[in-house]
Scaffold this motif. Structure first.
Motif, PDB file in Angstrom:
ATOM      1  N   VAL A 694      56.039  70.218 -24.198  1.00  0.00           N
ATOM      2  CA  VAL A 694      57.425  70.539 -23.844  1.00  0.00           C
ATOM      3  C   VAL A 694      57.604  70.264 -22.351  1.00  0.00           C
ATOM      4  CG1 VAL A 694      59.213  72.312 -23.847  1.00  0.00           C
ATOM      5  CG2 VAL A 694      57.458  72.323 -25.633  1.00  0.00           C
ATOM      6  N   LEU A 695      58.617  69.454 -21.992  1.00  0.00           N
ATOM      7  CA  LEU A 695      58.855  69.081 -20.612  1.00  0.00           C
ATOM      8  C   LEU A 695      60.244  69.531 -20.174  1.00  0.00           C
ATOM      9  CD1 LEU A 695      57.542  66.362 -22.244  1.00  0.00           C
ATOM     10  CD2 LEU A 695      57.070  65.764 -19.880  1.00  0.00           C
ATOM     11  N   VAL A 696      60.332  70.103 -18.969  1.00  0.00           N
ATOM     12  CA  VAL A 696      61.606  70.529 -18.367  1.00  0.00           C
ATOM     13  C   VAL A 696      61.742  69.770 -17.045  1.00  0.00           C
ATOM     14  CG1 VAL A 696      62.963  72.442 -17.493  1.00  0.00           C
ATOM     15  CG2 VAL A 696      61.439  72.795 -19.454  1.00  0.00           C
ATOM     16  N   LYS A 697      62.709  68.845 -16.990  1.00  0.00           N
ATOM     17  CA  LYS A 697      62.867  67.974 -15.836  1.00  0.00           C
ATOM     18  C   LYS A 697      64.173  68.286 -15.124  1.00  0.00           C
ATOM     19  CE  LYS A 697      63.137  63.083 -14.575  1.00  0.00           C
ATOM     20  NZ  LYS A 697      63.157  61.707 -15.074  1.00  0.00           N
ATOM     21  N   ASP A 698      64.082  68.564 -13.809  1.00  0.00           N
ATOM     22  CA  ASP A 698      65.285  68.832 -13.021  1.00  0.00           C
ATOM     23  C   ASP A 698      65.479  67.735 -11.985  1.00  0.00           C
ATOM     24  OD1 ASP A 698      64.117  69.534 -10.319  1.00  0.00           O
ATOM     25  OD2 ASP A 698      63.099  71.052 -11.551  1.00  0.00           O
ATOM     26  N   VAL A 699      66.696  67.649 -11.485  1.00  0.00           N
ATOM     27  CA  VAL A 699      67.035  66.715 -10.408  1.00  0.00           C
ATOM     28  C   VAL A 699      67.427  67.574  -9.213  1.00  0.00           C
ATOM     29  CG1 VAL A 699      68.525  64.828  -9.689  1.00  0.00           C
ATOM     30  CG2 VAL A 699      67.844  65.020 -12.094  1.00  0.00           C
ATOM     31  N   GLY A 700      66.442  67.762  -8.321  1.00  0.00           N
ATOM     32  CA  GLY A 700      66.699  68.681  -7.219  1.00  0.00           C
ATOM     33  C   GLY A 700      65.874  68.368  -5.998  1.00  0.00           C
ATOM     34  N   GLU A 701      65.377  69.450  -5.367  1.00  0.00           N
ATOM     35  CA  GLU A 701      64.726  69.322  -4.072  1.00  0.00           C
ATOM     36  C   GLU A 701      63.288  68.834  -4.169  1.00  0.00           C
ATOM     37  OE1 GLU A 701      65.056  73.226  -2.642  1.00  0.00           O
ATOM     38  OE2 GLU A 701      67.236  73.297  -2.719  1.00  0.00           O
ATOM     39  N   GLY A 702      62.637  69.091  -5.310  1.00  0.00           N
ATOM     40  CA  GLY A 702      61.226  68.750  -5.432  1.00  0.00           C
ATOM     41  C   GLY A 702      60.356  69.737  -4.669  1.00  0.00           C
ATOM     42  N   ILE A 703      59.054  69.601  -4.797  1.00  0.00           N
ATOM     43  CA  ILE A 703      58.091  70.520  -4.181  1.00  0.00           C
ATOM     44  C   ILE A 703      57.303  69.754  -3.138  1.00  0.00           C
ATOM     45  CG2 ILE A 703      56.140  72.053  -4.615  1.00  0.00           C
ATOM     46  CD1 ILE A 703      57.133  72.197  -7.542  1.00  0.00           C
ATOM     47  N   PRO A 704      57.288  70.211  -1.887  1.00  0.00           N
ATOM     48  CA  PRO A 704      56.503  69.521  -0.855  1.00  0.00           C
ATOM     49  C   PRO A 704      55.036  69.449  -1.253  1.00  0.00           C
ATOM     50  CG  PRO A 704      58.000  71.097   0.141  1.00  0.00           C
ATOM     51  CD  PRO A 704      58.074  71.332  -1.336  1.00  0.00           C
ATOM     52  N   GLU A 705      54.382  68.361  -0.888  1.00  0.00           N
ATOM     53  CA  GLU A 705      52.997  68.134  -1.314  1.00  0.00           C
ATOM     54  C   GLU A 705      52.048  69.192  -0.792  1.00  0.00           C
ATOM     55  OE1 GLU A 705      49.702  64.501  -1.231  1.00  0.00           O
ATOM     56  OE2 GLU A 705      51.724  64.219  -0.393  1.00  0.00           O
ATOM     57  N   GLN A 706      52.293  69.738   0.387  1.00  0.00           N
ATOM     58  CA  GLN A 706      51.374  70.717   0.965  1.00  0.00           C
ATOM     59  C   GLN A 706      51.393  72.049   0.229  1.00  0.00           C
ATOM     60  OE1 GLN A 706      53.967  69.336   2.428  1.00  0.00           O
ATOM     61  NE2 GLN A 706      55.070  70.694   3.829  1.00  0.00           N
ATOM     62  N   TYR A 707      52.411  72.276  -0.638  1.00  0.00           N
ATOM     63  CA  TYR A 707      52.491  73.548  -1.370  1.00  0.00           C
ATOM     64  C   TYR A 707      52.148  73.397  -2.845  1.00  0.00           C
ATOM     65  CZ  TYR A 707      55.080  74.937   2.811  1.00  0.00           C
ATOM     66  OH  TYR A 707      55.441  75.193   4.091  1.00  0.00           O
ATOM     67  N   GLN A 708      51.877  72.169  -3.301  1.00  0.00           N
ATOM     68  CA  GLN A 708      51.708  71.960  -4.736  1.00  0.00           C
ATOM     69  C   GLN A 708      50.419  72.565  -5.280  1.00  0.00           C
ATOM     70  OE1 GLN A 708      52.181  67.821  -5.709  1.00  0.00           O
ATOM     71  NE2 GLN A 708      54.307  67.730  -4.961  1.00  0.00           N
ATOM     72  N   ASP A 709      49.358  72.596  -4.456  1.00  0.00           N
ATOM     73  CA  ASP A 709      48.075  73.073  -4.958  1.00  0.00           C
ATOM     74  C   ASP A 709      48.031  74.588  -5.168  1.00  0.00           C
ATOM     75  OD1 ASP A 709      48.295  73.577  -2.302  1.00  0.00           O
ATOM     76  OD2 ASP A 709      46.186  73.162  -1.822  1.00  0.00           O
ATOM     77  N   ARG A 710      48.990  75.343  -4.644  1.00  0.00           N
ATOM     78  CA  ARG A 710      48.957  76.802  -4.797  1.00  0.00           C
ATOM     79  C   ARG A 710      50.162  77.332  -5.562  1.00  0.00           C
ATOM     80  NH1 ARG A 710      50.037  78.116   1.604  1.00  0.00           N
ATOM     81  NH2 ARG A 710      52.279  77.684   1.644  1.00  0.00           N
ATOM     82  N   LEU A 711      50.859  76.454  -6.298  1.00  0.00           N
ATOM     83  CA  LEU A 711      52.110  76.848  -6.935  1.00  0.00           C
ATOM     84  C   LEU A 711      51.884  77.861  -8.055  1.00  0.00           C
ATOM     85  CD1 LEU A 711      55.066  76.100  -6.541  1.00  0.00           C
ATOM     86  CD2 LEU A 711      54.857  74.480  -8.416  1.00  0.00           C
ATOM     87  N   PHE A 712      50.754  77.807  -8.755  1.00  0.00           N
ATOM     88  CA  PHE A 712      50.514  78.707  -9.886  1.00  0.00           C
ATOM     89  C   PHE A 712      49.738  79.963  -9.476  1.00  0.00           C
ATOM     90  CE2 PHE A 712      51.306  74.715 -12.131  1.00  0.00           C
ATOM     91  CZ  PHE A 712      52.177  75.154 -13.117  1.00  0.00           C
ATOM     92  N   LYS A 713      49.535  80.171  -8.178  1.00  0.00           N
ATOM     93  CA  LYS A 713      48.837  81.370  -7.731  1.00  0.00           C
ATOM     94  C   LYS A 713      49.810  82.542  -7.641  1.00  0.00           C
ATOM     95  CE  LYS A 713      45.295  78.851  -5.153  1.00  0.00           C
ATOM     96  NZ  LYS A 713      44.655  78.637  -3.835  1.00  0.00           N
TER      97      LYS A 713
END
Length: 786
Positions: A694-713
């Motif tokens: 199941v995929l949920v795709k938005d058109v928005g700001e996106g997530i900066p690369e420096q914060y992607q590795d800790r998003l699920f913490k």
């Protein structure tokens, strides 16, 4: 050259035999033409004799102008039939109706036969009448037995009027008897074929197998001059002559001579080449020995039995620091007293006259000792003028230095292991302890000898934890451990928690990780232990504090939210605008606080393994559609549109519908929050081999690369002004991850800053996984051990 002679002689033999075979075949064809002509003459003579009899009868009828008396003509016809054994009967059919048959006996049924009434014979008879020429018909089966031919003659009177038909029926065997007899004498086969017949595979007479072409036969075709019939004589004889054995004997003799010539030339050349090779091999061996001796990567020398140098190579000079002429003038005992000739000979005898090998320090030109590995062999051969020693010297100074450094490094490493705070244990795959450091022994406080006699897995899991022991054994027996050390070293960490009891009865909480490494004896497990007893006490206190605070806040907060909803709903009438605005803000903050408390409680349940999962089979399209409908308020609030693209063919998944709904609510609310106004949020479902994605795709700001590795913490949020405006606890995605993994799925995302993000999670298709209830229970047990 032997092959050329062999092939050339053999080819010459075959050419001679081929020409001889062609000559014999030409002779056979000439003989065949002559024999076929003789057969044609015999057959034409037999057929034409009968034709002449019929022609005489026609002349008689014409002379009588078609009138005749049966009693007058019948004796004459009987004489004609008796004079020709091949004639079966003679019929006269005036007006196409048979009135006379000779002989009458046996042919009574033919009397009165009217040809036009016979559909089988009439077309051929009518064709003869129209042609006004006699014709030979047949072959056909005779009623009296045998194969018959009929010579039919249409009779036209002087006024050219048609009178009738005269037929002479012949016995084909009698007609062709003389030809058959002569063919047997000539040893040929023949067949007579009708060239006008549609079936070319049947013969009028003779052997039908001659109609099939054969390369082993010589065939001759001659046309027979028979009135009214286009027939051909086909004569054939075998192409293989009687001298076949003689021809094959000549062929065998020719090839044997070719083989013998080739063999003799080959042996002669081989003998010459062997002598040449021996000469060159000796010369090459000498050159190769000199090259190997001079270019060898180790020192080499030849020494006579008296201890005098014969020859030394450049590498030995390099090892000892001498020039070649200097070393040759120096006594060998100056390098080491152990190289004295009597001592070497004694060691040679003691070794059973086998090669010697030992380590020895040789004296360098500058006086220092060079550690070397010496290999010596005494070369004794009766054809040699004198016996000599061959020395092989390898400089092992670096190896000796490296071994010393390695020994020092091993002592240093052991010192670190003895001083480190974590317990470190190495075991075999079956749990036998190979090494254990003091920090690990201090955890159980057992006597040192007891560790060597105990299975470490039993110590690690305790007596009351069979589930953890089974889980460890499953990890050890996995393909990564058993088959692929490379995979082990890249991804083999297994981390769990356990509760143990030490030698004095104290209970301890341990966190341990298991990895593997490859040793000479095979795979070895490395187990790192940490005492987390104090940390577990703090976690329990923290969990209890969070639970108490959350429950103590939830009850009054529910009352406050309820009261605010009643006031906002107008229970006290219309409120002033400023007061209504404050009530609305208070209600929003209260609801936000309630969500935070619920997230904290959900996370606490997930971490403690207390959250229940009711897995069942359900249709994924329907549940996702319901989740989208339930979250339309977010779409209206943030001015976005949810666009759902379901599976073309719905699929059943195995999961908890309530938890899937919670996951969808979190992803849809995040997508709505961070999408640009008036944009679309796309929800897709993809079916894979064992999972539905199941995929949920938005058109928005996106997530900066420096914060992607800790998003699920836990409590993780993207640090930006836009995020702070949206609010949130930072627990939603962490809770979603825990739920998806508990349902045997995976969750992740792909994001490009300034473009948008796509979050996805997978669920197992029903029937492709093991019982998830058992897996969920197993996960709870593992969580209790952490």
């Amino acid at each position: 050259m032997p092959i050329v002679v062999f092939v050339g002689t053999g080819c010459a033999t075959e050419l001679i035999l081929f020409e001889e075979d062609r000559r014999q075949e030409s002779i056979a064809r000439e003989n065949m033409m002559s024999n076929a002509g003789e057969l044609r003459a015999i057959i034409e003579s037999e057929l034409n004799a009968t034709i002449h009899l019929a022609s005489g009868l026609v002349s008689f009828i014409k002379s009588k102008n078609g009138e005749y008396k049966i009693n007058e003509i019948e004796p004459w016809l009987l004489d004609l039939q008796a004079s020709e054994p091949s004639i079966r009967n003679i019929t006269l059919a005036p007006g196409n109706r048979i009135q006379t048959v000779v002989p009458r006996q046996g042919n009574e049924s033919a009397l009165g036969l009217y040809y036009p009434d016979n559909p089988q014979q009439w077309p051929a008879i009518r064709k003869i009448i129209q042609s006004e020429h006699p014709a030979l018909a047949g072959p056909f089966e005779l009623r009296q037995g045998g194969l018959g031919l009929a010579y039919r003659v249409p009779v036209f009177l002087a006024d050219e009027s048609y009178w009738g038909m005269i037929s002479t029926v012949l016995n084909a065997k009698q007609v062709f008897a003389l030809a058959e007899q002569r063919a047997q004498q000539l040893k040929i086969d023949f067949a007579i074929i009708d060239l006008e017949s549609l079936s070319k595979s049947q013969a009028i007479y003779g052997k039908e197998d001659l109609l099939v072409n054969s390369t082993k036969q010589i065939t001759s075709k001659l046309k027979l001059n028979i009135s009214g019939r286009n027939i051909e004589l086909l004569a054939s004889t075998s192409h293989l002559s009687s001298d076949f054995i003689y021809t094959q004997s000549q062929r065998l003799a020719g090839w044997l001579i070719a083989l013998l010539l080739g063999f003799l030339i080959a042996k002669t050349l081989q003998s010459y080449r062997r002598q040449t090779r021996a000469y060159f091999a000796l010369n090459e061996s000498q050159q190769r020995f000199l090259r190997a001796f001079n270019t060898a990567p180790q020192g080499m020398a030849l020494v006579d039995v008296d201890g005098n140098w014969i020859s030394v190579n450049p590498m030995l000079c390099n090892i000892l620091g001498y020039e070649e002429y200097e070393l040759l003038q120096k006594p060998i005992t100056d390098l080491s007293s152990q190289l004295a000739a009597p001592k070497l000979h004694q060691q040679w005898i003691a070794q059973g006259k086998n090669s010697l090998q030992f380590e020895l320090s040789l004296r360098h030109r500058d006086g220092r000792a060079v550690s070397c590995l010496l290999s010596l062999a005494l070369i004794e051969y009766e054809k040699l003028e004198k016996t000599y020693w061959i020395f092989q010297v390898i400089d092992i100074s670096r190896r000796v230095t490296a071994e010393s450094q390695l020994l020092a490094s091993a002592e240093y490493t052991q010192t670190i292991l003895n001083k480190v705070a974590e317990g470190i244990v190495s075991t075999s795959l079956n749990g036998a302890i190979r090494s254990i450091n003091p920090a690990a022994m201090a955890l159980w406080k057992l006597p040192e000898a007891a560790y060597l006699q105990t299975n470490f897995f039993n110590l690690l899991c305790g007596e009351n934890n069979p589930v953890l022991l089974a889980d460890i054994e499953h990890f050890i027996q996995s393909p990564q451990i058993m088959d692929a050390v490379q995979e082990i070293e890249r991804n083999s960490f297994y981390t769990r928690e356990s509760t143990i009891t030490d030698f004095h009865g104290n209970q301890l909480h341990l966190e341990f990780s298991i990895s593997s490494t490859q040793q000479k004896e095979g795979p070895e497990l490395i187990i790192v232990l940490r005492d987390i007893t104090e940390r577990k006490h703090l976690e329990i206190m923290q969990s209890e504090f969070v639970s108490i605070v959350s429950h103590e806040l939830r009850t009054p907060l529910t009352s406050i939210i309820g009261s605010l909803k009643l006031i906002e709903g107008g229970i006290f009438g219309n409120l002033p605008e400023s007061l209504a605005r404050m009530i609305h803000i208070a209600l929003q903050n209260g609801q936000q606080l309630a969500l935070i408390i619920n997230d904290i409680l959900d996370m606490d349940k997930l971490v403690g393994g207390k959250m229940e999962f009711n897995t069942q089979n359900f249709a994924i399209n329907q549940l996702i559609a319901e989740s989208i409908d339930n979250n339309q308020s977010f779409a209206h609030e943030y001015q976005v549109q949810f666009k759902f693209m379901p599976l073309t063919q719905d699929s059943m998944v195995n999961a908890d519908p309530l938890r899937v709904g919670q996951i969808m609510s979190n992803l849809l609310s995040n997508a709505a929050k961070f999408s640009h106004p008036n944009s679309k949020v796309e929800i897709n479902i993809l079916k894979e081999l064992r999972h539905v994605k199941v995929l949920v795709k938005d058109v928005g700001e996106g997530i900066p690369e420096q914060y992607q590795d800790r998003l699920f913490k836990k409590f993780s949020q993207v640090d930006g002004s836009s995020t702070r405006k949206k609010g949130g606890t930072g627990l939603g995605l962490s809770i979603c991850r825990q739920m998806v993994e508990r349902m045997q799925g995976e969750i992740g995302f792909e994001s490009t800053e300034g473009v948008g993000s796509t979050f996805y999670f997978t669920l197992p298709i029903a029937g492709t996984t093991t019982d998830l209830v058992e897996n969920s229970s197993m996960s709870d047990n593992k969580s209790d051990n952490k």
